[in-house]
Design an enzyme around this catalytic site. Sequence first.
Site, short mmCIF file in Angstrom:
data_model
loop_
_atom_site.label_atom_id
_atom_site.label_comp_id
_atom_site.label_asym_id
_atom_site.label_seq_id
_atom_site.Cartn_x
_atom_site.Cartn_y
_atom_site.Cartn_z
N ARG A 228 0.85 -1.19 0.00
CA ARG A 228 0.00 0.00 0.00
C ARG A 228 0.88 1.24 0.00
NH1 ARG A 228 -3.56 -2.58 -1.67
NH2 ARG A 228 -5.63 -2.95 -0.80
N GLU A 257 -3.82 7.32 -4.70
CA GLU A 257 -4.24 6.77 -5.99
C GLU A 257 -5.60 7.33 -6.39
OE1 GLU A 257 -4.13 2.52 -5.70
OE2 GLU A 257 -2.04 2.52 -5.07
N HIS A 275 -1.40 0.17 -10.13
CA HIS A 275 -2.02 -0.79 -9.19
C HIS A 275 -2.62 -1.99 -9.93
CE1 HIS A 275 -3.94 -1.10 -4.94
NE2 HIS A 275 -3.77 -2.30 -5.47
P1 NAP Z 1 -0.93 -11.04 5.03
O1 NAP Z 1 -0.86 -12.50 4.74
O2 NAP Z 1 -1.78 -10.58 6.15
O3 NAP Z 1 0.56 -10.52 5.25
C1 NAP Z 1 0.85 -9.27 5.76
C2 NAP Z 1 2.23 -9.33 6.43
O4 NAP Z 1 2.55 -8.03 6.90
C3 NAP Z 1 2.28 -10.27 7.59
O5 NAP Z 1 3.32 -11.18 7.40
C4 NAP Z 1 2.54 -9.39 8.81
O6 NAP Z 1 3.53 -10.05 9.61
C5 NAP Z 1 3.09 -8.11 8.22
N1 NAP Z 1 2.64 -6.93 8.94
C6 NAP Z 1 1.37 -6.54 9.17
N2 NAP Z 1 1.35 -5.40 9.85
C7 NAP Z 1 2.63 -5.05 10.08
C8 NAP Z 1 3.26 -3.97 10.75
N3 NAP Z 1 2.53 -3.01 11.36
N4 NAP Z 1 4.61 -3.93 10.77
C9 NAP Z 1 5.34 -4.89 10.19
N5 NAP Z 1 4.79 -5.95 9.54
C10 NAP Z 1 3.47 -6.03 9.49
O7 NAP Z 1 -1.43 -10.24 3.77
P2 NAP Z 1 -1.25 -10.58 2.22
O8 NAP Z 1 -2.40 -11.40 1.77
O9 NAP Z 1 0.11 -11.09 1.97
O10 NAP Z 1 -1.43 -9.10 1.61
C11 NAP Z 1 -0.60 -8.06 2.04
C12 NAP Z 1 -1.04 -6.74 1.47
O11 NAP Z 1 -0.69 -6.62 0.10
C13 NAP Z 1 -2.54 -6.44 1.49
O12 NAP Z 1 -2.97 -6.02 2.78
C14 NAP Z 1 -2.68 -5.37 0.44
O13 NAP Z 1 -2.54 -4.10 1.03
C15 NAP Z 1 -1.50 -5.62 -0.50
N6 NAP Z 1 -1.93 -6.09 -1.83
C16 NAP Z 1 -1.65 -5.34 -2.94
C17 NAP Z 1 -2.03 -5.80 -4.19
C18 NAP Z 1 -1.74 -5.02 -5.43
O14 NAP Z 1 -2.49 -5.14 -6.39
N7 NAP Z 1 -0.68 -4.25 -5.48
C19 NAP Z 1 -2.75 -6.99 -4.32
C20 NAP Z 1 -3.02 -7.72 -3.18
C21 NAP Z 1 -2.59 -7.26 -1.93
P3 NAP Z 1 3.53 -9.89 11.19
O15 NAP Z 1 2.16 -10.28 11.64
O16 NAP Z 1 4.62 -10.76 11.67
O17 NAP Z 1 3.82 -8.45 11.44
C1 8YV Z 2 -7.23 -4.68 -5.35
C2 8YV Z 2 -5.44 -5.14 -3.91
O1 8YV Z 2 -8.17 -5.37 -4.66
O2 8YV Z 2 -6.27 -7.17 -3.03
C3 8YV Z 2 -5.79 -6.06 -2.80
O3 8YV Z 2 -5.55 -5.68 -1.64
O4 8YV Z 2 -4.81 -4.15 -3.72
C4 8YV Z 2 -5.90 -5.42 -5.26
O5 8YV Z 2 -5.99 -6.76 -5.57
C5 8YV Z 2 -7.65 -4.43 -6.70
O6 8YV Z 2 -6.95 -3.28 -7.07
C6 8YV Z 2 -9.14 -4.16 -6.80
O7 8YV Z 2 -9.45 -2.88 -6.40
#
Ligand code: NAP
Ligand code: 8YV
Length: 312
Positions: A228, A257, A275
Amino acid sequence: MTQPVALMIGGADRTAERLAQTFTVHRAGDQEAILAAHGAEIEYLLWQGHGGCDAALMDRMPKLRAISNYGVGYDAIDMDAALARGILVTHTPGVLNDEVANTAVLLLMAVARNFAADERYLRAGRWEAEGSAPLSRSVRGMTVGIVGLGRIGKAAAEKLAVFGIDVVYHGRNPQDVPHRFYPDLVEMARDVDAMISIMPGGAATKHMIGRAVLDALGPEGIFVNIGRGSSVDEPAMIAALQEGRLGWAGLDVFEHEPHVPAALIAMENVTLLPHVGSATVETRNAMGDLAADNLAQFHATGKAITPVPECQ
Ligand code: NAP
Ligand code: 8YV
């Protein structure tokens, strides 16, 4: 029999058709008009967007029982407001891990190998006029620090290993994984060649990647962000890139964004994406299906498939 009413904001036709098997579906073109006409009946909300699902919106739907977030990151939804109103919130973890991890690895590769700049070089006729493009950097032998070794981070770590990259990580807690854990993010940044951030958004992570971290990554360092934008102090990152205190960046997400600062657009040492981490037809279909099924299952059984942690 009368169907319960759902509002869908964003999302695809396929998701609307799936929702329509259980609900009478309103799709927001004119959100204000739909809320004025149907707000009092709406029990379910499917939400795609990176902000704005707040208390004021929830109050327009007094019968709202559940919000299904189309995406795994649900920082767009005011969780305090939802919990205070007894509204269940769901999200779409897992189904996008592979795609987003691919995006992370490809973006790191694109930055290290200068692919975007090289393409601009070719299109501008500079290959023919000036000769070969400048050399880039090999990822083989790099150490990459993952900020947030969660579902997506672990998928990315497996893929990075194939390229001969050593992975270390930072999070709040150490995990049972064969990678070195750094409780201190600045220390990790100092030790790695590149850093990939996969941080969730929200107050807890706001601007956690700022000047100290980026300076530690340094003039030869690469910073990739697919988590993010709010987790990065964007002005500090821009200054570091402009002043050569940070080498390169690959960014799929931004602080405000879809606005991308002109300073970033003007820089040659950054690769920018709008994104698109999860944005393939296949993965978006899977996300949309899960988002719709979460509401249908909650309606039928009182239990959603993938509630957010606060609602489990
Ligand atoms: P997840 O499995 O919950 O992993 C998040 C990781 O972040 C965990 O390992 C957690 O480890 C760590 N974390 C959380 N809060 C923290 C903090 N305050 N300080 C340090 N580490 C922290 O989530 P995920 O499914 O991998 O997704 C992660 C994120 O990617 C989503 O929340 C979303 O914002 C982003 N995302 C972006 C896209 C895109 O299109 N660009 C798509 C999908 C997701 P600990 O618990 O050990 O801290
Ligand atoms: C968005 C994402 O959901 O899953 C997330 O957290 O950032 C993306 O997969 C996608 O941009 C739809 O708005």
